[in-house]
Design an enzyme around this catalytic site. Structure first.
Site, PDB file in Angstrom:
ATOM      1  N   LEU A 114       0.830  -1.214   0.000  1.00 63.84           N
ATOM      2  CA  LEU A 114       0.000   0.000   0.000  1.00 63.84           C
ATOM      3  C   LEU A 114       0.861   1.260   0.000  1.00 63.84           C
ATOM      4  O   LEU A 114       0.554   2.235  -0.704  1.00 63.84           O
ATOM      5  CB  LEU A 114      -0.945  -0.003   1.210  1.00 63.84           C
ATOM      6  CG  LEU A 114      -1.878   1.200   1.323  1.00 63.84           C
ATOM      7  CD1 LEU A 114      -2.705   1.397   0.058  1.00 63.84           C
ATOM      8  CD2 LEU A 114      -2.796   1.035   2.532  1.00 63.84           C
ATOM      9  N   ALA A 115       1.965   1.254   0.752  1.00 66.40           N
ATOM     10  CA  ALA A 115       2.818   2.443   0.808  1.00 66.40           C
ATOM     11  C   ALA A 115       3.421   2.724  -0.566  1.00 66.40           C
ATOM     12  O   ALA A 115       3.334   3.844  -1.085  1.00 66.40           O
ATOM     13  CB  ALA A 115       3.914   2.245   1.853  1.00 66.40           C
ATOM     14  N   LYS A 157      10.147  -7.831  -4.639  1.00 64.76           N
ATOM     15  CA  LYS A 157      11.131  -8.928  -4.674  1.00 64.76           C
ATOM     16  C   LYS A 157      10.501 -10.299  -4.893  1.00 64.76           C
ATOM     17  O   LYS A 157      11.189 -11.250  -5.220  1.00 64.76           O
ATOM     18  CB  LYS A 157      11.985  -8.915  -3.414  1.00 64.76           C
ATOM     19  CG  LYS A 157      11.245  -9.246  -2.142  1.00 64.76           C
ATOM     20  CD  LYS A 157      12.207  -9.238  -0.976  1.00 64.76           C
ATOM     21  CE  LYS A 157      11.467  -9.401   0.327  1.00 64.76           C
ATOM     22  NZ  LYS A 157      12.372  -9.446   1.474  1.00 64.76           N
ATOM     23  N   ALA A 202       2.470  -7.636   3.160  1.00 68.02           N
ATOM     24  CA  ALA A 202       1.522  -7.576   4.278  1.00 68.02           C
ATOM     25  C   ALA A 202       0.202  -6.938   3.861  1.00 68.02           C
ATOM     26  O   ALA A 202      -0.861  -7.296   4.369  1.00 68.02           O
ATOM     27  CB  ALA A 202       2.138  -6.789   5.432  1.00 68.02           C
ATOM     28  N   GLN A 245      -6.585  -7.667   7.330  1.00 67.77           N
ATOM     29  CA  GLN A 245      -7.951  -8.177   7.482  1.00 67.77           C
ATOM     30  C   GLN A 245      -8.909  -7.098   7.966  1.00 67.77           C
ATOM     31  O   GLN A 245      -9.863  -6.721   7.297  1.00 67.77           O
ATOM     32  CB  GLN A 245      -7.952  -9.347   8.476  1.00 67.77           C
ATOM     33  CG  GLN A 245      -7.215 -10.564   7.980  1.00 67.77           C
ATOM     34  CD  GLN A 245      -7.361 -11.756   8.916  1.00 67.77           C
ATOM     35  OE1 GLN A 245      -7.887 -11.650  10.008  1.00 67.77           O
ATOM     36  NE2 GLN A 245      -6.886 -12.899   8.472  1.00 67.77           N
ATOM     37  N   GLY A 246      -8.642  -6.610   9.211  1.00 60.43           N
ATOM     38  CA  GLY A 246      -9.624  -5.796   9.933  1.00 60.43           C
ATOM     39  C   GLY A 246     -10.082  -4.559   9.198  1.00 60.43           C
ATOM     40  O   GLY A 246     -11.271  -4.317   9.020  1.00 60.43           O
ATOM     41  N   GLU A 304     -12.341  -2.072  16.691  1.00 53.10           N
ATOM     42  CA  GLU A 304     -11.251  -2.954  17.131  1.00 53.10           C
ATOM     43  C   GLU A 304     -10.734  -2.454  18.475  1.00 53.10           C
ATOM     44  O   GLU A 304     -11.125  -1.374  18.938  1.00 53.10           O
ATOM     45  CB  GLU A 304     -10.126  -2.964  16.092  1.00 53.10           C
ATOM     46  CG  GLU A 304     -10.516  -3.698  14.816  1.00 53.10           C
ATOM     47  CD  GLU A 304      -9.429  -3.703  13.755  1.00 53.10           C
ATOM     48  OE1 GLU A 304      -9.190  -4.754  13.178  1.00 53.10           O
ATOM     49  OE2 GLU A 304      -8.828  -2.649  13.512  1.00 53.10           O
ATOM     50  N   HIS A 344       0.636  -9.797  17.726  1.00 51.61           N
ATOM     51  CA  HIS A 344      -0.826  -9.823  17.622  1.00 51.61           C
ATOM     52  C   HIS A 344      -1.327 -10.930  18.539  1.00 51.61           C
ATOM     53  O   HIS A 344      -0.797 -12.041  18.528  1.00 51.61           O
ATOM     54  CB  HIS A 344      -1.246 -10.087  16.169  1.00 51.61           C
ATOM     55  CG  HIS A 344      -2.696  -9.777  15.908  1.00 51.61           C
ATOM     56  ND1 HIS A 344      -3.715 -10.522  16.435  1.00 51.61           N
ATOM     57  CD2 HIS A 344      -3.281  -8.792  15.184  1.00 51.61           C
ATOM     58  CE1 HIS A 344      -4.875 -10.010  16.035  1.00 51.61           C
ATOM     59  NE2 HIS A 344      -4.629  -8.955  15.282  1.00 51.61           N
ATOM     60  N   ARG A 388      -3.486  -4.068  22.095  1.00 56.03           N
ATOM     61  CA  ARG A 388      -2.875  -5.362  21.791  1.00 56.03           C
ATOM     62  C   ARG A 388      -1.769  -5.809  22.729  1.00 56.03           C
ATOM     63  O   ARG A 388      -1.628  -6.988  23.014  1.00 56.03           O
ATOM     64  CB  ARG A 388      -2.247  -5.284  20.403  1.00 56.03           C
ATOM     65  CG  ARG A 388      -3.227  -5.642  19.389  1.00 56.03           C
ATOM     66  CD  ARG A 388      -2.616  -5.640  18.049  1.00 56.03           C
ATOM     67  NE  ARG A 388      -3.742  -5.475  17.161  1.00 56.03           N
ATOM     68  CZ  ARG A 388      -3.663  -5.122  15.909  1.00 56.03           C
ATOM     69  NH1 ARG A 388      -2.493  -4.895  15.372  1.00 56.03           N
ATOM     70  NH2 ARG A 388      -4.736  -5.021  15.190  1.00 56.03           N
ATOM     71  N   HIS A 429       3.840  -9.424  14.719  1.00 48.59           N
ATOM     72  CA  HIS A 429       2.865  -8.926  13.752  1.00 48.59           C
ATOM     73  C   HIS A 429       3.274  -7.613  13.095  1.00 48.59           C
ATOM     74  O   HIS A 429       3.072  -7.432  11.897  1.00 48.59           O
ATOM     75  CB  HIS A 429       1.530  -8.732  14.491  1.00 48.59           C
ATOM     76  CG  HIS A 429       0.417  -8.202  13.659  1.00 48.59           C
ATOM     77  ND1 HIS A 429      -0.103  -8.890  12.580  1.00 48.59           N
ATOM     78  CD2 HIS A 429      -0.302  -7.040  13.726  1.00 48.59           C
ATOM     79  CE1 HIS A 429      -1.094  -8.186  12.040  1.00 48.59           C
ATOM     80  NE2 HIS A 429      -1.219  -7.060  12.699  1.00 48.59           N
ATOM     81  N   ARG A 462       1.250   0.077  18.353  1.00 45.27           N
ATOM     82  CA  ARG A 462       0.347   0.629  17.324  1.00 45.27           C
ATOM     83  C   ARG A 462      -1.113   0.321  17.633  1.00 45.27           C
ATOM     84  O   ARG A 462      -1.467  -0.798  18.003  1.00 45.27           O
ATOM     85  CB  ARG A 462       0.698   0.040  15.959  1.00 45.27           C
ATOM     86  CG  ARG A 462      -0.293   0.423  14.876  1.00 45.27           C
ATOM     87  CD  ARG A 462       0.150  -0.066  13.514  1.00 45.27           C
ATOM     88  NE  ARG A 462       0.121  -1.501  13.411  1.00 45.27           N
ATOM     89  CZ  ARG A 462      -0.917  -2.196  12.955  1.00 45.27           C
ATOM     90  NH1 ARG A 462      -2.022  -1.582  12.590  1.00 45.27           N
ATOM     91  NH2 ARG A 462      -0.844  -3.504  12.866  1.00 45.27           N
ATOM     92  N   SER A 468      -2.153   1.301  10.596  1.00 45.94           N
ATOM     93  CA  SER A 468      -1.017   1.110   9.701  1.00 45.94           C
ATOM     94  C   SER A 468      -1.388   1.388   8.247  1.00 45.94           C
ATOM     95  O   SER A 468      -0.685   2.115   7.532  1.00 45.94           O
ATOM     96  CB  SER A 468      -0.496  -0.312   9.825  1.00 45.94           C
ATOM     97  OG  SER A 468       0.445  -0.542   8.819  1.00 45.94           O
TER      98      SER A 468
END
Ligand code: FAD
Ligand code: SIN
Length: 541
Positions: free
Chosen positions: A19-20, A39, A46, A51-52, A120, A243, A293, A354, A389, A394
């Site tokens: 995503l970044a 690569k 990731a 998921q969440g 969450e 996690h 967490r 995680h 975090r 993220s």
């Protein structure tokens, strides 16, 4: 020494297609040629496993203030408030950008922007936009399709960045900057020298340094190691997030059971001879299963050790089959394939490594200490995550800071390509090398799991450091003498990250957030990020 070069403005190289990386590439592509390296396959990383969901401060009951407060609370006193506020303020716009890019979020006609919001741990309100329980794949598929279609973006799959090319590689140049990158074509096994006007590290985290992790194989901390070797500061590496709920199953070592399941009401229970027993989280924290967490993972670790059990249970049976199938179709199907019907049976879960809260120090525009080098996403330290975090922050960081970074690169990266030294291809093959590399991978990951896990002691950290240094010596020797492979490069990067994690942990004489030490169980009244700087004399080519 061969030299290659051209007078034309060089492309920007983005290392990483998560995503970044894709956010930066898509934002830049209107004005720049961009090369994106991945690569492994473009789909691996990731992001596609998330998921969440992604935080969006969107609801009428929500506010920037509330999100900043929750981020700070989870981050245990080490969150940079300016960063947290910047990210929260741009969250609605980030989610809207993804909606415009075609991400099929789960809808709710009565929800803000027409989106269904879930909840969450650590969040005061529902503020997580999601695509059922496979949000990352929905986001990644949409952005990757856009990147594939863009004429200014060249996607190079199975191309691995080896190292950055800085002024130290160029004789006589005094002013330090990043000029390019050496990249290994995994298929042809040739190393190409890429001269660039800017390099963006978007290589993700370092979960693979632990034996048990929720992370994909790409997560070997390559960007952090490359930036460190190039002389950039690295911060807060001791804060590795475990996690609380990864599936415990012999056939499935890395499958996450999303926190959103607890957000929707699932309970953690102790195993007894007769099956799932009492809930234990209320005894550890008033927020019970929805505590941040670090607290939940530590509580599970404590209960597993106290009762001598291999896992605890996550019980979602009371949520009912129709709800579970609608909201958690991926988890429902994957568990069913392994013989666990989550509507009728509890799920065996354990904590696993995680998320990397620390990383390469950047500002809010992705600038690192080295001109010409930028970094975005899990590979960075921006101050957002502090000592732990907050869930779903993220993906948000990747988009908000990815967009900010692209804007900065557009201003800065106007330099023509520099003539750069080609890679030395004279190293030899060694058939034995592969076996030893694989042993070293196993040893390193086991040392990290056993000595640098959820609960730490100074003695164990020192033992880990001793072994890591021995391994580093061997690995540096292979690297200097033998032909490089992806496994060797990843191992070389993992060992650097392992050392950074342990050295940071040894520096922190307190327990805070994700770093818990039996020798320093108290939290100091005032605390700072752990910033590591490489001594200038150790910086070589
Ligand atoms: P990644 O998506 O990991 O991408 C890294 C890219 O870099 C890959 O393309 C890889 O091939 C490439 N790369 C790495 N090294 C090199 C190299 N040397 N050369 C070339 N390419 C390289 N966060 C949330 O906010 N919400 C969630 O719901 C959520 N769920 C998660 C579930 C799981 C199972 C996991 C593992 C993480 C989850 N996270 C979640 C965290 C989040 O997914 C990641 O932090 C985020 O996706 C990182 O994005 P990234 O672009 O920085 O890195
Ligand atoms: C999860 O879905 O539990 C992961 C969310 C996150 O890592 O932010």
């Amino acid at each position: 020494m061969n030299r290659q070069g051209t007078d034309a403005v060089a492309p920007v190289v983005v290392i990483g297609a998560g995503l970044a990386g894709l956010t930066v590439a898509l934002q830049l592509a209107a004005d720049r040629r961009v090369i994106v390296l991945a690569k492994r396959s473009l789909e691996e990383g990731a992001t596609a496993w998330a998921q969440g969901g992604i935080v969006g401060v969107l609801g009428e009951d929500d506010s920037v203030e509330s999100h900043v407060r929750d981020t700070q609370e989870a981050g245990a006193g080490l969150v940079d408030e300016h960063t947290a506020r910047f990210v929260a303020e741009h969250s609605a716009e980030a989610v809207a950008w993804l909606v415009d890019a075609g991400v099929p979020f789960t809808n709710d006609p009565d929800g803000p922007l027409g989106l269904h919001l879930t909840r969450e741990g650590g969040h005061a309100v529902r503020r997580i936009a999601h695509a059922a329980d496979a949000t990352g794949k929905a986001i990644h598929d949409a952005l990757l399709a856009r990147a594939r279609a863009h004429p200014n973006i060249e996607l190079r799959e199975r191309w691995m960045a080896v190292d950055l090319i800085t002024s130290r590689h160029l004789k006589g140049e005094r002013e330090q900057r990043c000029h390019g990158v050496y990249a290994l074509d995994i298929v042809s096994r040739r190393v190409e020298t890429l001269a660039t006007s800017g390099v963006v590290l978007a290589t993700g985290g370092v979960g693979k340094v632990y034996r048990y992790t929720s992370n994909p194989d790409t997560a070997t901390g390559d960007g952090i190691a490359m930036a460190w070797r190039a002389g950039c500061r690295v911060a807060n590496m001791e804060f590795i997030q475990f996690h609380p709920t990864c599936l415990y199953h012999p056939q499935e070592r890395s499958f996450l059971i999303t926190e959103a399941l607890r957000g929707e009401g699932a309970h953690l229970r102790l195993p007894t001879a007769d099956g799932p027993g009492e809930r234990f989280m209320p005894a550890h924290d008033e927020r019970a299963e929805l505590a941040p967490r670090d607290i939940v993972a530590r509580a599970i670790d404590f209960e597993m050790k106290k009762h001598g059990v291999d896992h605890v249970w996550l019980d979602a049976r009371h949520l009912g089959e129709p709800f579970l199938k609608e909201h958690f179709p991926t988890i429902h199907a994957r568990c069913l394939a392994l013989g666990i019907d989550i509507a009728r049976a509890p799920i065996p879960v354990v904590p696993a490594a995680h998320y990397t809260c620390g990383g390469v120090v950047t500002d809010l525009e992705g600038r690192t200490d080295l001109p010409g080098l930028y970094a975005v996403g899990e590979t960075t330290y921006t101050g957002l995550h502090g000592a732990n975090r907050l869930a779903s922050n993220s993906l948000l960081e990747c988009v908000v800071l990815g967009r900010g970074c692209a804007a900065r690169v557009l201003v800065d990266a106007n330099v023509p390509a520099t003539a750069l030294p080609a890679w030395d291809e004279s190293q030899v093959e060694d058939a034995d090398e592969q076996v030893v590399i694989s042993h070293n991978w196993d040893e390193l990951r086991l040392v990290m799991w056993n000595y640098v896990g959820i609960v730490r002691t100074t003695k164990r950290l020192e033992r880990a450091l001793h072994r890591i240094k021995l391994l580093r010596g061997e690995i540096d020797d292979y690297y200097a003498n033998f032909r490089i492979t992806r496994d060797l490069l990843e191992l070389r990067n993992l060992v650097v990250n392992a050392e950074l994690i342990v050295r940071s942990a040894l520096r922190r004489h307190e327990s805070r957030g994700l770093h818990f030490s039996r020798d320093f169980p108290h939290t100091l009244p005032v605390s700072f990020p752990t910033v590591l700087t490489r001594p200038a004399k150790s910086l070589t080519r």
